[in-house]
Design a protein around this motif. Structure first.
Motif, PDB file in Angstrom:
ATOM      1  N   ASP A 127       0.974  -1.296   0.033  1.00 51.21           N
ATOM      2  CA  ASP A 127      -0.092   0.093   0.176  1.00 51.21           C
ATOM      3  C   ASP A 127       0.903   1.292  -0.126  1.00 51.21           C
ATOM      4  N   GLU A 128       1.430   1.459  -1.072  1.00 45.60           N
ATOM      5  CA  GLU A 128       2.335   2.871  -1.255  1.00 45.60           C
ATOM      6  C   GLU A 128       2.021   3.242  -2.684  1.00 45.60           C
ATOM      7  N   THR A 129       2.481   4.621  -2.770  1.00 38.90           N
ATOM      8  CA  THR A 129       2.398   5.387  -3.996  1.00 38.90           C
ATOM      9  C   THR A 129       3.369   4.790  -4.981  1.00 38.90           C
ATOM     10  N   LEU A 130       3.061   5.256  -6.091  1.00 40.32           N
ATOM     11  CA  LEU A 130       3.791   4.583  -7.374  1.00 40.32           C
ATOM     12  C   LEU A 130       5.118   5.095  -7.415  1.00 40.32           C
ATOM     13  N   GLN A 131       5.414   6.378  -7.060  1.00 34.82           N
ATOM     14  CA  GLN A 131       6.792   6.893  -7.048  1.00 34.82           C
ATOM     15  C   GLN A 131       7.571   6.399  -5.928  1.00 34.82           C
ATOM     16  N   ARG A 132       7.054   6.082  -4.646  1.00 38.26           N
ATOM     17  CA  ARG A 132       7.895   5.075  -3.742  1.00 38.26           C
ATOM     18  C   ARG A 132       8.120   3.740  -4.287  1.00 38.26           C
ATOM     19  N   LEU A 133       7.004   3.191  -4.882  1.00 39.94           N
ATOM     20  CA  LEU A 133       7.453   1.819  -5.568  1.00 39.94           C
ATOM     21  C   LEU A 133       8.482   1.873  -6.562  1.00 39.94           C
ATOM     22  N   ASN A 134       8.578   2.939  -7.350  1.00 40.58           N
ATOM     23  CA  ASN A 134       9.528   3.185  -8.374  1.00 40.58           C
ATOM     24  C   ASN A 134      10.866   3.255  -7.647  1.00 40.58           C
ATOM     25  N   ALA A 135      10.910   3.890  -6.379  1.00 42.65           N
ATOM     26  CA  ALA A 135      12.227   4.225  -5.712  1.00 42.65           C
ATOM     27  C   ALA A 135      12.841   2.935  -5.437  1.00 42.65           C
ATOM     28  N   VAL A 136      11.924   2.057  -4.741  1.00 41.13           N
ATOM     29  CA  VAL A 136      12.607   0.733  -4.522  1.00 41.13           C
ATOM     30  C   VAL A 136      12.683  -0.240  -5.616  1.00 41.13           C
ATOM     31  N   LYS A 137      12.088  -0.143  -6.722  1.00 41.59           N
ATOM     32  CA  LYS A 137      12.488  -0.797  -7.978  1.00 41.59           C
ATOM     33  C   LYS A 137      13.888  -0.271  -8.365  1.00 41.59           C
ATOM     34  N   ASN A 138      14.096   0.798  -8.291  1.00 48.00           N
ATOM     35  CA  ASN A 138      15.554   1.384  -8.822  1.00 48.00           C
ATOM     36  C   ASN A 138      16.615   0.565  -7.708  1.00 48.00           C
ATOM     37  N   VAL A 139      16.460   0.613  -6.413  1.00 49.56           N
ATOM     38  CA  VAL A 139      17.369   0.072  -5.616  1.00 49.56           C
ATOM     39  C   VAL A 139      17.671  -1.600  -5.983  1.00 49.56           C
ATOM     40  N   LEU A 140      16.453  -2.088  -6.076  1.00 47.29           N
ATOM     41  CA  LEU A 140      16.531  -3.684  -6.777  1.00 47.29           C
ATOM     42  C   LEU A 140      17.243  -3.889  -7.922  1.00 47.29           C
ATOM     43  N   ALA A 141      17.016  -3.148  -8.612  1.00 47.64           N
ATOM     44  CA  ALA A 141      17.793  -3.017 -10.191  1.00 47.64           C
ATOM     45  C   ALA A 141      19.244  -2.929  -9.967  1.00 47.64           C
ATOM     46  N   ALA A 142      19.638  -1.876  -8.812  1.00 46.57           N
ATOM     47  CA  ALA A 142      21.143  -1.512  -9.038  1.00 46.57           C
ATOM     48  C   ALA A 142      21.543  -2.833  -8.241  1.00 46.57           C
ATOM     49  N   VAL A 143      20.897  -3.373  -7.383  1.00 43.97           N
ATOM     50  CA  VAL A 143      21.569  -4.598  -6.623  1.00 43.97           C
ATOM     51  C   VAL A 143      21.773  -5.654  -7.564  1.00 43.97           C
ATOM     52  N   VAL A 144      20.577  -5.954  -8.321  1.00 40.31           N
ATOM     53  CA  VAL A 144      20.642  -7.059  -9.470  1.00 40.31           C
ATOM     54  C   VAL A 144      21.792  -6.687 -10.455  1.00 40.31           C
ATOM     55  N   SER A 145      22.026  -5.470 -10.994  1.00 41.85           N
ATOM     56  CA  SER A 145      23.004  -5.157 -11.950  1.00 41.85           C
ATOM     57  C   SER A 145      24.305  -5.180 -11.112  1.00 41.85           C
ATOM     58  N   THR A 146      24.583  -4.978  -9.974  1.00 41.29           N
ATOM     59  CA  THR A 146      25.917  -5.009  -9.279  1.00 41.29           C
ATOM     60  C   THR A 146      26.292  -6.451  -9.154  1.00 41.29           C
ATOM     61  N   VAL A 147      25.505  -7.287  -8.725  1.00 43.36           N
ATOM     62  CA  VAL A 147      25.471  -8.669  -8.401  1.00 43.36           C
ATOM     63  C   VAL A 147      26.042  -9.531  -9.786  1.00 43.36           C
ATOM     64  N   ALA A 148      25.299  -9.094 -10.659  1.00 38.90           N
ATOM     65  CA  ALA A 148      25.832  -9.927 -12.034  1.00 38.90           C
ATOM     66  C   ALA A 148      26.884  -9.417 -12.555  1.00 38.90           C
ATOM     67  N   ALA A 149      27.117  -7.865 -12.586  1.00 39.27           N
ATOM     68  CA  ALA A 149      28.201  -7.475 -12.946  1.00 39.27           C
ATOM     69  C   ALA A 149      29.618  -8.112 -12.477  1.00 39.27           C
ATOM     70  N   LEU A 150      29.492  -8.261 -10.977  1.00 37.20           N
ATOM     71  CA  LEU A 150      30.688  -8.665 -10.437  1.00 37.20           C
ATOM     72  C   LEU A 150      31.032 -10.068 -11.098  1.00 37.20           C
ATOM     73  N   LEU A 151      30.126 -11.050 -11.058  1.00 34.15           N
ATOM     74  CA  LEU A 151      30.366 -12.248 -11.872  1.00 34.15           C
ATOM     75  C   LEU A 151      30.892 -12.098 -12.971  1.00 34.15           C
ATOM     76  N   PHE A 152      30.316 -11.338 -14.096  1.00 30.38           N
ATOM     77  CA  PHE A 152      30.524 -11.177 -15.415  1.00 30.38           C
ATOM     78  C   PHE A 152      32.197 -10.678 -15.561  1.00 30.38           C
ATOM     79  N   LEU A 153      32.683  -9.877 -14.497  1.00 26.87           N
ATOM     80  CA  LEU A 153      34.129  -9.309 -14.478  1.00 26.87           C
ATOM     81  C   LEU A 153      34.831 -10.448 -14.428  1.00 26.87           C
TER      82      LEU A 153
END
Length: 249
Positions: free
Chosen positions: A169-195
């Motif tokens: 039960d949150e506003t779409l903007q606050r959900l979008n903020a969480v989305k950005n954090v999760l996407a950053a986490v996934v990108s960083t974890v995958a990038a470390l493996l790719f390196l």
């Protein structure tokens, strides 16, 4: 090089607001003659700074969501790592068959989110307040979405927002903020493996990284001003283009 830098800038801005920035950079990398897997890995590495800059741009909307982000971030780490391993070990066709279905389902969920949210609120009124972290269902769903994000990140953010929109039960903007954090986490974890375990092009990575960092900040500043209706319309519009692209290619 100019085209790759411009694509990285556009992808960073689109990822901050909606997601699916990969659909801008990936075709450009392929057009340079880069093999698909190398293009995917180079793109994933390059978009990490853009994800981080988007998180910085949405920091106000993240206030009060620390515990939620920490819990869901654990699922993002596990899912992102699993997705990156799949990219390096499985043939692309094995995973690509389900991608259009996931994107299409996410678009339907985002479009219907106001209706779903009203029904969820009525049910909560009868049963009492819901868990602020969304419970096991949201954790499991976002972890699976992170597996997809670690493999091929197009429309990953749309799937995140659709799941959280149903169960939080949150506003779409606050959900979008969480989305950005999760996407950053996934990108960083995958990038470390790719390196350490994947082939990539350093020139492409640096061009996309610079462009996406600039685009992520610009996209966050713009996206935070959008009303829920405008943001939802943009998500569905970009996601529809992503779906058509995935089906045709």
């Amino acid at each position: 090089m100019v085209a790759v830098f411009a694509a990285g800038t556009g992808a960073g801005a689109v990822n901050a607001v909606v997601g699916s920035g990969t659909l801008i950079t990936f075709p450009v990398l392929l057009a340079t003659g880069m093999p698909p897997v190398t293009a995917t890995v180079s793109n994933g590495l390059g978009l990490v700074p853009g994800s981080i800059s988007a998180v910085i741009g949405y920091r106000e909307e993240l206030r009060g969501q620390g515990r939620r982000v920490l819990l869901l971030g654990i699922g993002a780490v596990l899912g992102g790592l699993a997705g990156a391993v799949l990219l390096l070990t499985l043939p692309a066709a094995a995973f690509e068959r389900i991608v259009p279905a996931l994107v299409g389902l996410a678009l339907v969920l985002v479009a219907c989110q106001p209706l779903i949210a009203r029904r969820v609120r009525r049910r909560r009124a009868r049963r009492g307040p819901a868990r602020r972290d969304g419970g096991p269902l949201l954790f499991s769903g976002l972890t699976l979405a992170s597996v997809y994000g670690g493999y091929f990140s197009a429309a990953q953010g749309i799937i995140y927002v659709s799941l959280m929109g149903m169960l939080l039960d949150e506003t779409l903007q606050r959900l979008n903020a969480v989305k950005n954090v999760l996407a950053a986490v996934v990108s960083t974890v995958a990038a470390l493996l790719f390196l350490f375990f994947a082939d990539f092009d350093w020139t492409a990575v640096l061009l996309i990284a610079t462009g996406s960092a600039l685009g992520g900040l610009a996209g966050a500043r713009t996206g935070r001003r959008f009303s829920p209706t405008v943001l939802r319309t943009l998500i569905v519009s970009v996601g529809t283009v992503a779906l058509v692209h995935l089906v045709l290619h």
